[in-house]
Design a protein around this motif. Structure first.
Motif, PDB file in Angstrom:
ATOM      1  N   THR A   1      87.988 -46.106 -20.897  1.00 58.97           N
ATOM      2  CA  THR A   1      87.774 -45.200 -19.825  1.00 58.97           C
ATOM      3  C   THR A   1      88.142 -43.434 -19.884  1.00 58.97           C
ATOM      4  O   THR A   1      86.974 -42.599 -19.104  1.00 58.97           O
ATOM      5  CB  THR A   1      88.728 -45.037 -18.211  1.00 58.97           C
TER       6      THR A   1
ATOM      7  N   ASP B   1      84.663 -50.342 -14.793  1.00 59.19           N
ATOM      8  CA  ASP B   1      85.677 -50.344 -15.377  1.00 59.19           C
ATOM      9  C   ASP B   1      86.285 -52.039 -15.094  1.00 59.19           C
ATOM     10  O   ASP B   1      86.976 -52.003 -14.300  1.00 59.19           O
ATOM     11  CB  ASP B   1      86.959 -49.078 -14.713  1.00 59.19           C
ATOM     12  N   GLU B   2      86.998 -52.318 -16.416  1.00 58.40           N
ATOM     13  CA  GLU B   2      87.335 -53.793 -16.725  1.00 58.40           C
ATOM     14  C   GLU B   2      87.051 -55.105 -15.829  1.00 58.40           C
ATOM     15  O   GLU B   2      87.047 -54.900 -15.319  1.00 58.40           O
ATOM     16  CB  GLU B   2      88.907 -53.293 -16.166  1.00 58.40           C
TER      17      GLU B   2
HETATM   18 MG    MG Z   1      90.862 -47.638 -18.698  1.00 60.99          MG
END
Ligand code: MG
Ligand code: ADP
Length: 295
Positions: free
Chosen positions: A49, A136-137
């Protein structure tokens, strides 16, 4: 600023406190040069991130972030209409005796733009900067969302029936991350440049700790990084990431610990290890062994 080379990418990230490996800097440089999405996979807390944040800072734009979760839909990811305000506009038009027209309802101000749509339009604060979109993710989202994403990433345009087509003049830099709780579909990976993020070597982790926990002494930074590296060779359910090393240094300095001894390690182990089975494995004897085995 767009980096001119791999070395320049490394230097620009570093000036923002991000210490990348050469492979990661190369992947980022190529993602920018080839206008391809960057797929980052690795354990939690290894800097996935943070890389996207640093890349946005490097390009002089605010990061657009889409956090994935199960059930994520296009209304949260792409856009939705602001119904309450549309209804209000409709009532006002009626009260004024106007005939409602579609442009009463489908105006730009009623379009709630979510990260994927925002990424197709220039940054109002810095229109010449390339947009940076973090997905993200992705491993938390479901497969239909992956399929939808694949389509978006292939042409960077979206058509909104009541509004028109939105297309990016310059494709955004897209960073997709996964903690690998499941395998992401091949088709999506194929569209991207792939980079695995492992734990850093000692030298790089020391540089990170020095930058992010400067209140700790160099000697203690050395000791903590060595201890964490030792832990990572053990058979743990979840080894500590970089984030945990930084937290640990901060915790030790908050406690005014200047020397690592078995007791101070034992007392603060919950900053490094978050599973009871892992904590139970590290009894005083193993901690003392790990401390003695350093360097
Ligand atoms: Mg992360
Ligand atoms: N290469 C790096 N350089 C500087 N700081 C880093 C680096 N990698 C991780 N960090 C630190 O660790 C923290 C956690 O990283 P993060 O990007 O959230 O991990 P991930 O997304 O992989 O789970 C960040 O907030 C940052 O402080």
């Amino acid at each position: 600023m767009q980096p001119a080379s791999i070395d320049d990418t490394l230097a620009q990230l570093q000036s923002r406190g991000y210490f990348a490996s050469r492979e990661l800097a190369t992947a980022l440089f190529l993602a920018l040069a080839m206008q391809r999405p960057l797929f980052l996979e690795g354990e939690p807390g290894v800097g996935k991130t943070e890389l996207a944040k640093s890349a946005a800072a490097m390009l002089g734009t605010t990061l657009l972030r889409l956090q994935c979760y199960e059930g994520l839909d296009t209304a949260s990811a792409l856009y939705e209409w602001d119904y309450p305000r549309q209804i209000m506009a409709l009532r006002l038009a009626e009260a004024a005796g106007e005939k409602p027209r579609s442009d009463t309802l489908y105006r730009d101000e009623f379009l709630l733009k979510r990260p994927l749509l925002q990424a197709l339009q220039p940054d109002a604060n810095n229109p010449s900067a390339q947009r940076v979109l973090l997905i993200d993710e992705i491993d938390r989202a479901d497969e239909p969302f992956e399929a939808f994403l694949l389509e978006l990433l292939s042409d960077f345009q979206v058509s909104i029936p009541e509004y028109g087509t939105v297309r990016a003049d310059v494709p955004p830099l897209v960073v997709i991350t996964s903690n690998r709780t499941r395998e992401v579909h091949d088709a999506l990976k194929r569209r991207c440049l792939y980079q695995w993020l492992g734990y850093p070597d000692r030298e790089r982790e020391l540089a990170i700790v020095a930058a992010r926990a400067p209140q700790t002494s160099a000697a203690l930074q050395h000791r903590t990084v060595s201890f964490v590296h030792r832990l990572r060779t053990m058979d743990l359910f979840k080894a500590p990431g970089i984030a945990e090393t930084i937290d640990w240094c901060r915790a030790l300095s908050a406690l005014s610990v200047t020397e690592l001894d078995p007791q101070s390690v034992q007392d603060t182990l919950g900053v490094l290890l978050k599973y009871q089975d892992d904590l139970a494995q590290l009894d005083t004897r193993r901690i003392a062994e790990a401390l003695a085995a350093e360097d």
